[in-house]
Design a protein around this motif. Sequence first.
Motif, PDB file in Angstrom:
ATOM      1  N   UNK A 141       0.801  -1.220   0.000  1.00  0.00           N
ATOM      2  CA  UNK A 141       0.000   0.000   0.000  1.00  0.00           C
ATOM      3  C   UNK A 141       0.837   1.274   0.000  1.00  0.00           C
ATOM      4  N   UNK A 142       2.050   1.207   0.552  1.00  0.00           N
ATOM      5  CA  UNK A 142       2.889   2.408   0.617  1.00  0.00           C
ATOM      6  C   UNK A 142       3.670   2.648  -0.669  1.00  0.00           C
ATOM      7  N   UNK A 143       3.416   1.838  -1.701  1.00  0.00           N
ATOM      8  CA  UNK A 143       4.107   2.005  -2.972  1.00  0.00           C
ATOM      9  C   UNK A 143       5.359   1.158  -3.108  1.00  0.00           C
ATOM     10  N   UNK A 144       5.784   0.512  -2.037  1.00  0.00           N
ATOM     11  CA  UNK A 144       6.955  -0.361  -2.113  1.00  0.00           C
ATOM     12  C   UNK A 144       6.530  -1.747  -2.580  1.00  0.00           C
ATOM     13  N   UNK A 145       7.492  -2.611  -2.750  1.00  0.00           N
ATOM     14  CA  UNK A 145       7.204  -3.973  -3.211  1.00  0.00           C
ATOM     15  C   UNK A 145       8.147  -4.949  -2.538  1.00  0.00           C
ATOM     16  N   UNK A 146       7.704  -6.196  -2.424  1.00  0.00           N
ATOM     17  CA  UNK A 146       8.541  -7.279  -1.928  1.00  0.00           C
ATOM     18  C   UNK A 146       8.542  -8.391  -2.973  1.00  0.00           C
ATOM     19  N   UNK A 147       9.687  -9.002  -3.164  1.00  0.00           N
ATOM     20  CA  UNK A 147       9.847  -9.982  -4.236  1.00  0.00           C
ATOM     21  C   UNK A 147      10.048 -11.385  -3.675  1.00  0.00           C
ATOM     22  N   UNK A 148       9.336 -12.351  -4.265  1.00  0.00           N
ATOM     23  CA  UNK A 148       9.417 -13.735  -3.827  1.00  0.00           C
ATOM     24  C   UNK A 148       9.389 -14.660  -5.044  1.00  0.00           C
ATOM     25  N   UNK A 149      10.210 -15.679  -4.996  1.00  0.00           N
ATOM     26  CA  UNK A 149      10.256 -16.655  -6.088  1.00  0.00           C
ATOM     27  C   UNK A 149       9.015 -17.536  -6.076  1.00  0.00           C
ATOM     28  N   UNK A 150       8.522 -17.866  -7.269  1.00  0.00           N
ATOM     29  CA  UNK A 150       7.464 -18.867  -7.363  1.00  0.00           C
ATOM     30  C   UNK A 150       8.051 -20.239  -7.044  1.00  0.00           C
ATOM     31  N   UNK A 151       7.353 -21.005  -6.223  1.00  0.00           N
ATOM     32  CA  UNK A 151       7.808 -22.347  -5.890  1.00  0.00           C
ATOM     33  C   UNK A 151       7.099 -23.401  -6.721  1.00  0.00           C
ATOM     34  N   UNK A 152       6.047 -23.012  -7.425  1.00  0.00           N
ATOM     35  CA  UNK A 152       5.321 -23.962  -8.278  1.00  0.00           C
ATOM     36  C   UNK A 152       5.867 -23.908  -9.700  1.00  0.00           C
ATOM     37  N   UNK A 153       5.688 -24.969 -10.478  1.00  0.00           N
ATOM     38  CA  UNK A 153       6.161 -24.964 -11.870  1.00  0.00           C
ATOM     39  C   UNK A 153       5.239 -24.123 -12.745  1.00  0.00           C
ATOM     40  N   UNK A 154       5.719 -23.653 -13.887  1.00  0.00           N
ATOM     41  CA  UNK A 154       4.907 -22.784 -14.755  1.00  0.00           C
ATOM     42  C   UNK A 154       3.690 -23.466 -15.353  1.00  0.00           C
ATOM     43  N   UNK A 155       3.655 -24.803 -15.358  1.00  0.00           N
ATOM     44  CA  UNK A 155       2.481 -25.504 -15.876  1.00  0.00           C
ATOM     45  C   UNK A 155       1.260 -25.266 -14.984  1.00  0.00           C
ATOM     46  N   UNK A 217      12.633 -25.655  -6.224  1.00  0.00           N
ATOM     47  CA  UNK A 217      11.470 -26.523  -6.325  1.00  0.00           C
ATOM     48  C   UNK A 217      10.721 -26.277  -7.630  1.00  0.00           C
ATOM     49  N   UNK A 218      10.578 -25.020  -8.026  1.00  0.00           N
ATOM     50  CA  UNK A 218       9.921 -24.705  -9.292  1.00  0.00           C
ATOM     51  C   UNK A 218      10.673 -25.331 -10.460  1.00  0.00           C
ATOM     52  N   UNK A 219      11.987 -25.197 -10.453  1.00  0.00           N
ATOM     53  CA  UNK A 219      12.805 -25.749 -11.536  1.00  0.00           C
ATOM     54  C   UNK A 219      12.729 -27.270 -11.581  1.00  0.00           C
ATOM     55  N   UNK A 220      12.825 -27.914 -10.420  1.00  0.00           N
ATOM     56  CA  UNK A 220      12.795 -29.371 -10.392  1.00  0.00           C
ATOM     57  C   UNK A 220      11.411 -29.920 -10.736  1.00  0.00           C
ATOM     58  N   UNK A 221      10.358 -29.266 -10.263  1.00  0.00           N
ATOM     59  CA  UNK A 221       9.011 -29.720 -10.627  1.00  0.00           C
ATOM     60  C   UNK A 221       8.750 -29.529 -12.122  1.00  0.00           C
ATOM     61  N   UNK A 222       9.304 -28.473 -12.683  1.00  0.00           N
ATOM     62  CA  UNK A 222       9.183 -28.265 -14.124  1.00  0.00           C
ATOM     63  C   UNK A 222       9.919 -29.366 -14.879  1.00  0.00           C
ATOM     64  N   UNK A 223      11.121 -29.714 -14.443  1.00  0.00           N
ATOM     65  CA  UNK A 223      11.880 -30.800 -15.064  1.00  0.00           C
ATOM     66  C   UNK A 223      11.131 -32.122 -14.934  1.00  0.00           C
ATOM     67  N   UNK A 224      10.477 -32.320 -13.776  1.00  0.00           N
ATOM     68  CA  UNK A 224       9.716 -33.544 -13.555  1.00  0.00           C
ATOM     69  C   UNK A 224       8.559 -33.640 -14.543  1.00  0.00           C
ATOM     70  N   UNK A 225       7.835 -32.538 -14.736  1.00  0.00           N
ATOM     71  CA  UNK A 225       6.688 -32.536 -15.653  1.00  0.00           C
ATOM     72  C   UNK A 225       7.131 -32.706 -17.098  1.00  0.00           C
ATOM     73  N   UNK A 226       8.327 -32.226 -17.431  1.00  0.00           N
ATOM     74  CA  UNK A 226       8.842 -32.366 -18.787  1.00  0.00           C
ATOM     75  C   UNK A 226       9.593 -33.680 -18.980  1.00  0.00           C
ATOM     76  N   UNK A 227       9.621 -34.511 -17.937  1.00  0.00           N
ATOM     77  CA  UNK A 227      10.278 -35.826 -17.975  1.00  0.00           C
ATOM     78  C   UNK A 227      11.755 -35.725 -18.370  1.00  0.00           C
ATOM     79  N   UNK A 228      12.416 -34.732 -17.823  1.00  0.00           N
ATOM     80  CA  UNK A 228      13.840 -34.543 -18.090  1.00  0.00           C
ATOM     81  C   UNK A 228      14.634 -35.661 -17.418  1.00  0.00           C
TER      82      UNK A 228
END
Length: 340
Positions: A141-155, A217-228
């Motif tokens: 609300x004060x105009x600032x922002x906080x950044x956090x990595x997505x832990x889920x895969x892009x699928x 976790x996002x990267x590994x779950x993505x690799x898992x879904x792509x059967x890498x």
Amino acid sequence: MSHQISIEASDVSFACEPGQSVLDAALKAGIDLPYSCRKGVCGNCVGAIAQGEVTGVGGAAITNEACGPGQVLYCMCAPAGNVVLRPVSWKRLDPSARKTFKAKVHSNQLAAPDVSVLRLRLPTGQRAKFQAGQYLQILLEDGSARSYSMANPPQENDSLTLHIRHVSGGLFSQRVVQLAPGDLLDIELAFGHVELAADDTRPIVFVAGGTGFAPVKSLLDDMLKRRVQRDITLIWGARDPAGLYMPAAVERWQKQWPGFRYVPALSDVPAGEAGGAFAGRVDEALKASFADLAGHIVYCCGSPPMVSAVRGAAAERGLDPTDFHADVFVPGPQTAAPTE
């Protein structure tokens, strides 16, 4: 007085205002250069100056151990006159690739005494476009922002999962424990430059500290879904066992990849009490686990001191500097890299 910045062998040219870094000027002009921490730690933004001279922003050092001969940190330098860059890579930003949403809290669970797993749902019919390993910004609300990595895969693009460490005095991390299902948050995504090539089959080592596990976790779950199929090692460090807060995810990867190697590292637990974990820091665990890292890829995510230590350990074990990729978690209110 502003100076003009150009990219070698291209028609790209943009202005850099006094006191502005080369990286910030490029991003403002819609040119995406690799970066993560923007504090001169991770080394993702290294590149060469083909012509002209640069100086450190505010007298800062413009090189670190990630820099090769003739390279500087674009996040820490400003042009002393007109300059021509020779970046490792670059691309034009797609204005449509970054969007804002009003996300609804779906669930908020305590995964460890100081870590919340926050699951957000996007409005009905809307999807978030991002790459595994990228991050979002929560707009406050004060105009600032906080950044956090997505832990889920892009699928899984109709929802977003964040791992948020509770930081003493942290404006948002202290508020997160009070969030309840149905609460709304303004978010923007996606941010971050992920350099892991999808078609690279070399052995890969993930090194995470604390909630640096989220993008891993996002990267590994993505690799898992792509059967890498490739040799994968995960070194995950925490002070004590409670900090390794998502064992079910690790067990799932071990079932998918029989050769998956997991090395938990506990820095504050004596060797005689660590059980099957490595007693020590993640950089020490990396050196103990590998005699030679030549021909490997290392992806490291954590605090600036941890990333620096792991980079040094990887170099000692023969890793090519160009095969070290880092995502640095910096304390708020920095919004250019994921915050813990």
